[in-house]
Motif scaffolding. Structure first.
Motif, PDB file in Angstrom:
ATOM      1  N   LEU A  81       0.826  -1.208   0.000  1.00 20.95           N
ATOM      2  CA  LEU A  81       0.000   0.000   0.000  1.00 20.95           C
ATOM      3  C   LEU A  81       0.857   1.252   0.000  1.00 20.95           C
ATOM      4  CD1 LEU A  81      -3.119   0.534   0.285  1.00 20.95           C
ATOM      5  CD2 LEU A  81      -2.689   0.941   2.691  1.00 20.95           C
ATOM      6  N   THR A  82       1.958   1.222   0.711  1.00 21.68           N
ATOM      7  CA  THR A  82       2.789   2.424   0.810  1.00 21.68           C
ATOM      8  C   THR A  82       3.773   2.543  -0.352  1.00 21.68           C
ATOM      9  OG1 THR A  82       4.186   1.130   2.299  1.00 21.68           O
ATOM     10  CG2 THR A  82       2.691   2.700   3.315  1.00 21.68           C
ATOM     11  N   ALA A  83       4.216   1.415  -0.869  1.00 24.27           N
ATOM     12  CA  ALA A  83       5.256   1.468  -1.905  1.00 24.27           C
ATOM     13  C   ALA A  83       4.693   1.649  -3.306  1.00 24.27           C
ATOM     14  CB  ALA A  83       6.096   0.200  -1.854  1.00 24.27           C
ATOM     15  N   THR A  84       3.474   1.196  -3.525  1.00 24.49           N
ATOM     16  CA  THR A  84       2.958   1.210  -4.889  1.00 24.49           C
ATOM     17  C   THR A  84       1.998   2.366  -5.115  1.00 24.49           C
ATOM     18  OG1 THR A  84       2.864  -1.163  -4.504  1.00 24.49           O
ATOM     19  CG2 THR A  84       2.110  -0.393  -6.651  1.00 24.49           C
ATOM     20  N   ASP A  85       2.133   2.901  -6.295  1.00 22.38           N
ATOM     21  CA  ASP A  85       1.229   3.976  -6.680  1.00 22.38           C
ATOM     22  C   ASP A  85      -0.050   3.313  -7.211  1.00 22.38           C
ATOM     23  OD1 ASP A  85       0.084   6.310  -7.531  1.00 22.38           O
ATOM     24  OD2 ASP A  85       1.154   6.314  -9.465  1.00 22.38           O
ATOM     25  N   ILE A  86      -1.086   3.300  -6.429  1.00 22.10           N
ATOM     26  CA  ILE A  86      -2.304   2.592  -6.842  1.00 22.10           C
ATOM     27  C   ILE A  86      -3.508   3.528  -6.837  1.00 22.10           C
ATOM     28  CG2 ILE A  86      -1.688   0.236  -6.203  1.00 22.10           C
ATOM     29  CD1 ILE A  86      -2.961   0.728  -3.510  1.00 22.10           C
ATOM     30  N   ASN A  87      -4.506   3.117  -7.608  1.00 20.85           N
ATOM     31  CA  ASN A  87      -5.688   3.980  -7.666  1.00 20.85           C
ATOM     32  C   ASN A  87      -6.528   3.873  -6.391  1.00 20.85           C
ATOM     33  OD1 ASN A  87      -7.417   1.737  -7.836  1.00 20.85           O
ATOM     34  ND2 ASN A  87      -7.213   1.674 -10.076  1.00 20.85           N
ATOM     35  N   SER A  88      -7.495   4.783  -6.271  1.00 24.19           N
ATOM     36  CA  SER A  88      -8.238   4.871  -5.008  1.00 24.19           C
ATOM     37  C   SER A  88      -9.077   3.631  -4.728  1.00 24.19           C
ATOM     38  CB  SER A  88      -9.126   6.102  -5.005  1.00 24.19           C
ATOM     39  OG  SER A  88     -10.029   6.021  -6.077  1.00 24.19           O
ATOM     40  N   SER A  89      -9.644   3.048  -5.798  1.00 18.31           N
ATOM     41  CA  SER A  89     -10.493   1.863  -5.595  1.00 18.31           C
ATOM     42  C   SER A  89      -9.672   0.712  -5.012  1.00 18.31           C
ATOM     43  CB  SER A  89     -11.115   1.466  -6.941  1.00 18.31           C
ATOM     44  OG  SER A  89     -11.341   0.092  -6.999  1.00 18.31           O
ATOM     45  N   MET A  90      -8.485   0.532  -5.606  1.00 14.44           N
ATOM     46  CA  MET A  90      -7.605  -0.543  -5.125  1.00 14.44           C
ATOM     47  C   MET A  90      -7.096  -0.222  -3.716  1.00 14.44           C
ATOM     48  SD  MET A  90      -6.955  -3.353  -6.278  1.00 14.44           S
ATOM     49  CE  MET A  90      -7.465  -3.183  -7.966  1.00 14.44           C
ATOM     50  N   HIS A  91      -6.888   1.067  -3.502  1.00 18.17           N
ATOM     51  CA  HIS A  91      -6.433   1.515  -2.187  1.00 18.17           C
ATOM     52  C   HIS A  91      -7.459   1.128  -1.122  1.00 18.17           C
ATOM     53  CE1 HIS A  91      -4.970   4.160   0.966  1.00 18.17           C
ATOM     54  NE2 HIS A  91      -3.852   4.295   0.251  1.00 18.17           N
ATOM     55  N   ILE A  92      -8.743   1.347  -1.462  1.00 16.44           N
ATOM     56  CA  ILE A  92      -9.831   1.008  -0.519  1.00 16.44           C
ATOM     57  C   ILE A  92      -9.849  -0.496  -0.268  1.00 16.44           C
ATOM     58  CG2 ILE A  92     -12.362   0.914  -0.270  1.00 16.44           C
ATOM     59  CD1 ILE A  92     -12.364   3.631  -1.859  1.00 16.44           C
ATOM     60  N   ASP A  93      -9.733  -1.257  -1.365  1.00 19.53           N
ATOM     61  CA  ASP A  93      -9.756  -2.730  -1.234  1.00 19.53           C
ATOM     62  C   ASP A  93      -8.652  -3.220  -0.307  1.00 19.53           C
ATOM     63  OD1 ASP A  93     -11.920  -3.129  -2.768  1.00 19.53           O
ATOM     64  OD2 ASP A  93     -10.822  -3.549  -4.630  1.00 19.53           O
ATOM     65  N   ILE A  94      -7.457  -2.695  -0.549  1.00 19.13           N
ATOM     66  CA  ILE A  94      -6.319  -3.154   0.258  1.00 19.13           C
ATOM     67  C   ILE A  94      -6.446  -2.668   1.705  1.00 19.13           C
ATOM     68  CG2 ILE A  94      -3.788  -3.027   0.517  1.00 19.13           C
ATOM     69  CD1 ILE A  94      -3.599  -3.134  -2.502  1.00 19.13           C
ATOM     70  N   SER A  95      -6.962  -1.447   1.869  1.00 22.52           N
ATOM     71  CA  SER A  95      -7.162  -0.937   3.234  1.00 22.52           C
ATOM     72  C   SER A  95      -8.166  -1.806   3.969  1.00 22.52           C
ATOM     73  CB  SER A  95      -7.693   0.494   3.208  1.00 22.52           C
ATOM     74  OG  SER A  95      -6.788   1.308   2.555  1.00 22.52           O
ATOM     75  N   TYR A  96      -9.211  -2.195   3.232  1.00 19.30           N
ATOM     76  CA  TYR A  96     -10.230  -3.051   3.851  1.00 19.30           C
ATOM     77  C   TYR A  96      -9.596  -4.377   4.284  1.00 19.30           C
ATOM     78  CZ  TYR A  96     -14.268  -6.060   4.364  1.00 19.30           C
ATOM     79  OH  TYR A  96     -15.171  -6.937   4.864  1.00 19.30           O
ATOM     80  N   LYS A  97      -8.759  -4.875   3.378  1.00 18.59           N
ATOM     81  CA  LYS A  97      -8.073  -6.150   3.666  1.00 18.59           C
ATOM     82  C   LYS A  97      -7.162  -6.014   4.901  1.00 18.59           C
ATOM     83  CE  LYS A  97      -7.856  -9.430   1.719  1.00 18.59           C
ATOM     84  NZ  LYS A  97      -8.625 -10.582   2.199  1.00 18.59           N
ATOM     85  N   LEU A  98      -6.502  -4.859   4.989  1.00 20.43           N
ATOM     86  CA  LEU A  98      -5.633  -4.614   6.152  1.00 20.43           C
ATOM     87  C   LEU A  98      -6.451  -4.589   7.443  1.00 20.43           C
ATOM     88  CD1 LEU A  98      -3.143  -1.919   4.839  1.00 20.43           C
ATOM     89  CD2 LEU A  98      -2.538  -4.112   5.824  1.00 20.43           C
ATOM     90  N   GLU A  99      -7.630  -3.953   7.358  1.00 23.13           N
ATOM     91  CA  GLU A  99      -8.511  -3.907   8.545  1.00 23.13           C
ATOM     92  C   GLU A  99      -8.940  -5.315   8.948  1.00 23.13           C
ATOM     93  OE1 GLU A  99     -11.916  -1.315   8.144  1.00 23.13           O
ATOM     94  OE2 GLU A  99     -10.598   0.324   7.531  1.00 23.13           O
ATOM     95  N   GLU A 100      -9.267  -6.097   7.924  1.00 19.10           N
ATOM     96  CA  GLU A 100      -9.701  -7.476   8.175  1.00 19.10           C
ATOM     97  C   GLU A 100      -8.599  -8.265   8.901  1.00 19.10           C
ATOM     98  OE1 GLU A 100     -10.524  -9.632   4.587  1.00 19.10           O
ATOM     99  OE2 GLU A 100     -11.546 -11.250   5.642  1.00 19.10           O
ATOM    100  N   LEU A 101      -7.401  -8.111   8.371  1.00 19.49           N
ATOM    101  CA  LEU A 101      -6.263  -8.815   8.987  1.00 19.49           C
ATOM    102  C   LEU A 101      -6.007  -8.300  10.400  1.00 19.49           C
ATOM    103  CD1 LEU A 101      -3.645  -9.161   6.134  1.00 19.49           C
ATOM    104  CD2 LEU A 101      -4.431 -10.996   7.609  1.00 19.49           C
ATOM    105  N   ASP A 102      -6.140  -6.979  10.539  1.00 22.65           N
ATOM    106  CA  ASP A 102      -5.907  -6.378  11.852  1.00 22.65           C
ATOM    107  C   ASP A 102      -6.897  -6.918  12.883  1.00 22.65           C
ATOM    108  OD1 ASP A 102      -4.538  -4.603  13.504  1.00 22.65           O
ATOM    109  OD2 ASP A 102      -6.165  -3.145  13.362  1.00 22.65           O
ATOM    110  N   ARG A 103      -8.164  -7.009  12.462  1.00 15.89           N
ATOM    111  CA  ARG A 103      -9.208  -7.533  13.373  1.00 15.89           C
ATOM    112  C   ARG A 103      -8.887  -8.973  13.782  1.00 15.89           C
ATOM    113  NH1 ARG A 103     -13.072  -5.084  10.107  1.00 15.89           N
ATOM    114  NH2 ARG A 103     -13.438  -7.041   9.015  1.00 15.89           N
ATOM    115  N   LEU A 104      -8.481  -9.735  12.767  1.00 14.00           N
ATOM    116  CA  LEU A 104      -8.189 -11.151  13.020  1.00 14.00           C
ATOM    117  C   LEU A 104      -6.987 -11.310  13.966  1.00 14.00           C
ATOM    118  CD1 LEU A 104      -9.361 -13.820  12.149  1.00 14.00           C
ATOM    119  CD2 LEU A 104      -7.737 -13.912  10.290  1.00 14.00           C
ATOM    120  N   ILE A 105      -5.966 -10.485  13.725  1.00 10.67           N
ATOM    121  CA  ILE A 105      -4.775 -10.547  14.600  1.00 10.67           C
ATOM    122  C   ILE A 105      -5.174 -10.160  16.029  1.00 10.67           C
ATOM    123  CG2 ILE A 105      -2.529  -9.469  15.083  1.00 10.67           C
ATOM    124  CD1 ILE A 105      -2.208  -9.231  11.991  1.00 10.67           C
TER     125      ILE A 105
END
Lengths: 141, 121
Positions: B81-105
């Motif tokens: 997420l920090t290293a790649t220049d990505i569009n906002s939609s993908m940014h949201i998807d990955i952020s959501y995924k990060l939240e999911e992982l964070d909750r699980l951890i």
């Protein structure tokens, strides 16, 4: 001549009492034997129960270990799978920004979304380790 | 008459002696059974506690392994997420995924904490 000393007769002897003593002694011996038999039976029963419980504990641990090892393999496998997915995503991500064609961008985006969905699915497929006394311990809430 | 009386008293005396001997033997065996029972119970308790500890240690190691793996995945995604220049939609998807992982951890760590506390009791 007059008899001064009374002549003893059979009827004067305490035969009934002697018989009673003999019976009591015989009965005592039987009772003692019975007590010992009862003790031995109870002791043996206890020993058997102990051996049974020990076997049960051993087999319970064995079953648990098998389950735990399977779970461990599953965790490792799922993690490897998700890492591979993330690796593919990290390869595809920079290409979206480099790609000029909108259709290709769309395809790449969809692929990444699909990969991320697969990743979520793998996370959800996280079955619990279920030892009988600790249900759902490793499962999700 | 006297021999009969003596005989009866002797019989009663012997009877009482034998009865007392039976009672004392019974009590002795009962004590022996109690001690055997407590010995077996102690052995079983020790064995059970040992097995329980083995199980707990295994579960703890599995939980730790799982958390470690999830954290690695989290770090991987975050660096993407920090290293790649990505569009906002993908940014949201990955952020959501990060939240999911964070909750699980977080969930796994809570379980680990509860479990550790239970183990220490």
């Amino acid at each position: 001549m007059k008899n001064i000393i009374t002549k003893g007769t059979v009827s004067n002897l305490p035969i009934a009492n002697i018989g009673s003593v003999v019976t009591t002694i015989l009965n005592h011996s039987r009772v003692m034997k019975q007590i010992e038999t009862e003790y031995q039976y109870a002791s043996q029963k206890m020993q058997e129960e102990y051996a049974y419980r020990t076997r049960e504990l051993k087999s319970n641990l064995k079953a648990f270990t098998i389950l735990a090892n399977e779970h461990s393999k599953k965790i490792k496998y799922a993690h490897r799978e998700r890492m591979q997915i993330l690796e593919i995503v990290s390869t595809l991500l920079p290409q979206i920004s480099q790609c000029g064609d909108a259709t290709t961008k769309q395809i790449l985006g969809d692929s990444i979304k699909q990969l991320l969905d697969n990743h979520s699915e793998s996370l959800r497929d996280n079955t619990a380790l279920l030892p009988s006394n600790q249900p759902n311990l490793l499962g999700r809430a | 008459m006297l021999p009969y009386i003596i005989g009866a008293v002797a019989t009663l005396g012997i009877g009482a002696l034998l009865k007392s001997s039976q009672d004392s033997t019974k009590a002795q065996y009962a004590r022996r059974l109690d001690s055997e029972h407590s010995r077996y119970q102690q052995r079983l308790d020790r064995r059970e506690a040992k097995i329980e500890a083995q199980k707990r240690s295994k579960i703890l190691s599995l939980l730790l392994m799982e958390i470690k793996g999830l954290e690695k995945e989290y770090g991987n995604l975050l660096s993407m997420l920090t290293a790649t220049d990505i569009n906002s939609s993908m940014h949201i998807d990955i952020s959501y995924k990060l939240e999911e992982l964070d909750r699980l951890i977080y969930d796994k760590k809570s379980r680990l904490e509860i479990f550790t506390k239970q183990s220490l009791k």
